[in-house]
Scaffold this motif. Structure first.
Motif, PDB file in Angstrom:
ATOM      1  N   UNK A   4       0.820  -1.180   0.000  1.00 13.73           N
ATOM      2  CA  UNK A   4       0.000   0.000   0.000  1.00 13.73           C
ATOM      3  C   UNK A   4       0.875   1.260   0.000  1.00 13.73           C
ATOM      4  N   UNK A   5       1.935   1.245   0.828  1.00 13.84           N
ATOM      5  CA  UNK A   5       2.825   2.406   0.885  1.00 13.84           C
ATOM      6  C   UNK A   5       3.487   2.678  -0.466  1.00 13.84           C
ATOM      7  N   UNK A   6       3.880   1.621  -1.143  1.00 18.81           N
ATOM      8  CA  UNK A   6       4.500   1.800  -2.463  1.00 18.81           C
ATOM      9  C   UNK A   6       3.535   2.484  -3.431  1.00 18.81           C
ATOM     10  N   UNK A   7       2.284   2.085  -3.407  1.00 19.40           N
ATOM     11  CA  UNK A   7       1.270   2.683  -4.279  1.00 19.40           C
ATOM     12  C   UNK A   7       1.073   4.152  -3.946  1.00 19.40           C
ATOM     13  N   UNK A   8       0.989   4.469  -2.654  1.00 24.10           N
ATOM     14  CA  UNK A   8       0.821   5.857  -2.236  1.00 24.10           C
ATOM     15  C   UNK A   8       2.030   6.705  -2.620  1.00 24.10           C
ATOM     16  N   UNK A   9       3.230   6.151  -2.445  1.00 22.34           N
ATOM     17  CA  UNK A   9       4.446   6.868  -2.823  1.00 22.34           C
ATOM     18  C   UNK A   9       4.467   7.145  -4.322  1.00 22.34           C
ATOM     19  N   UNK A  40       0.965  19.159  -9.026  1.00 24.65           N
ATOM     20  CA  UNK A  40      -0.149  19.156  -8.065  1.00 24.65           C
ATOM     21  C   UNK A  40       0.448  19.101  -6.661  1.00 24.65           C
ATOM     22  N   UNK A  41       1.228  20.116  -6.342  1.00 24.83           N
ATOM     23  CA  UNK A  41       1.998  20.129  -5.095  1.00 24.83           C
ATOM     24  C   UNK A  41       1.115  20.035  -3.857  1.00 24.83           C
ATOM     25  N   UNK A  42       0.032  20.787  -3.813  1.00 26.15           N
ATOM     26  CA  UNK A  42      -0.825  20.767  -2.624  1.00 26.15           C
ATOM     27  C   UNK A  42      -1.420  19.384  -2.387  1.00 26.15           C
ATOM     28  N   UNK A  43      -1.874  18.746  -3.452  1.00 23.37           N
ATOM     29  CA  UNK A  43      -2.442  17.407  -3.323  1.00 23.37           C
ATOM     30  C   UNK A  43      -1.358  16.415  -2.904  1.00 23.37           C
ATOM     31  N   UNK A  44      -0.161  16.573  -3.446  1.00 24.37           N
ATOM     32  CA  UNK A  44       0.956  15.704  -3.069  1.00 24.37           C
ATOM     33  C   UNK A  44       1.298  15.882  -1.595  1.00 24.37           C
ATOM     34  N   UNK A  45       1.228  17.122  -1.097  1.00 27.10           N
ATOM     35  CA  UNK A  45       1.499  17.357   0.314  1.00 27.10           C
ATOM     36  C   UNK A  45       0.437  16.712   1.203  1.00 27.10           C
ATOM     37  N   UNK A  46      -0.804  16.765   0.777  1.00 30.08           N
ATOM     38  CA  UNK A  46      -1.863  16.099   1.540  1.00 30.08           C
ATOM     39  C   UNK A  46      -1.645  14.588   1.566  1.00 30.08           C
ATOM     40  N   UNK A  47      -1.241  14.042   0.435  1.00 29.49           N
ATOM     41  CA  UNK A  47      -0.964  12.608   0.373  1.00 29.49           C
ATOM     42  C   UNK A  47       0.230  12.263   1.266  1.00 29.49           C
ATOM     43  N   UNK A  48       1.181  13.174   1.382  1.00 31.67           N
ATOM     44  CA  UNK A  48       2.322  12.956   2.278  1.00 31.67           C
ATOM     45  C   UNK A  48       1.859  12.802   3.723  1.00 31.67           C
ATOM     46  N   UNK A  49       0.838  13.543   4.102  1.00 25.92           N
ATOM     47  CA  UNK A  49       0.301  13.431   5.460  1.00 25.92           C
ATOM     48  C   UNK A  49      -0.327  12.054   5.663  1.00 25.92           C
ATOM     49  N   UNK A  50      -1.029  11.586   4.656  1.00 26.96           N
ATOM     50  CA  UNK A  50      -1.630  10.245   4.728  1.00 26.96           C
ATOM     51  C   UNK A  50      -0.537   9.191   4.856  1.00 26.96           C
ATOM     52  N   UNK A  51       0.531   9.338   4.072  1.00 26.92           N
ATOM     53  CA  UNK A  51       1.645   8.392   4.128  1.00 26.92           C
ATOM     54  C   UNK A  51       2.293   8.418   5.506  1.00 26.92           C
TER      55      UNK A  51
END
Length: 78
Positions: free
Chosen positions: A1-6, A17-28
């Protein structure tokens, strides 16, 4: 799952899409904390200590350049 999110975060960064990537970083980060057994209080203490270090460093008060990372827009609060 982590690999997919990364991989998703990498694609988001590449597509500006920096803002969305930053939000995904929080999820990771949240998922990694759960997997490693790191409590929210431990992360909060680390963030507080890092912010104290930044506040006491006079060089950090200067406006960040492109080479310097900018301060995070979000602070983890749980």
């Amino acid at each position: 799952m982590l690999e997919t999110l990364e991989e998703c975060r990498k694609v988001l960064n590449e597509s500006d899409s920096r803002e969305t990537a930053e939000l995904l970083s929080i999820v990771i980060l949240d998922l990694r904390m759960k997997l490693k057994g790191i409590a929210n209080a431990e992360l909060r203490a680390l963030c507080d200590e890092m912010l104290r270090g930044v506040a006491s460093d006079p060089a950090s008060r200067a406006k960040p350049t492109q080479d310097q990372p900018r301060r995070p827009l979000l602070r983890v609060v749980k």
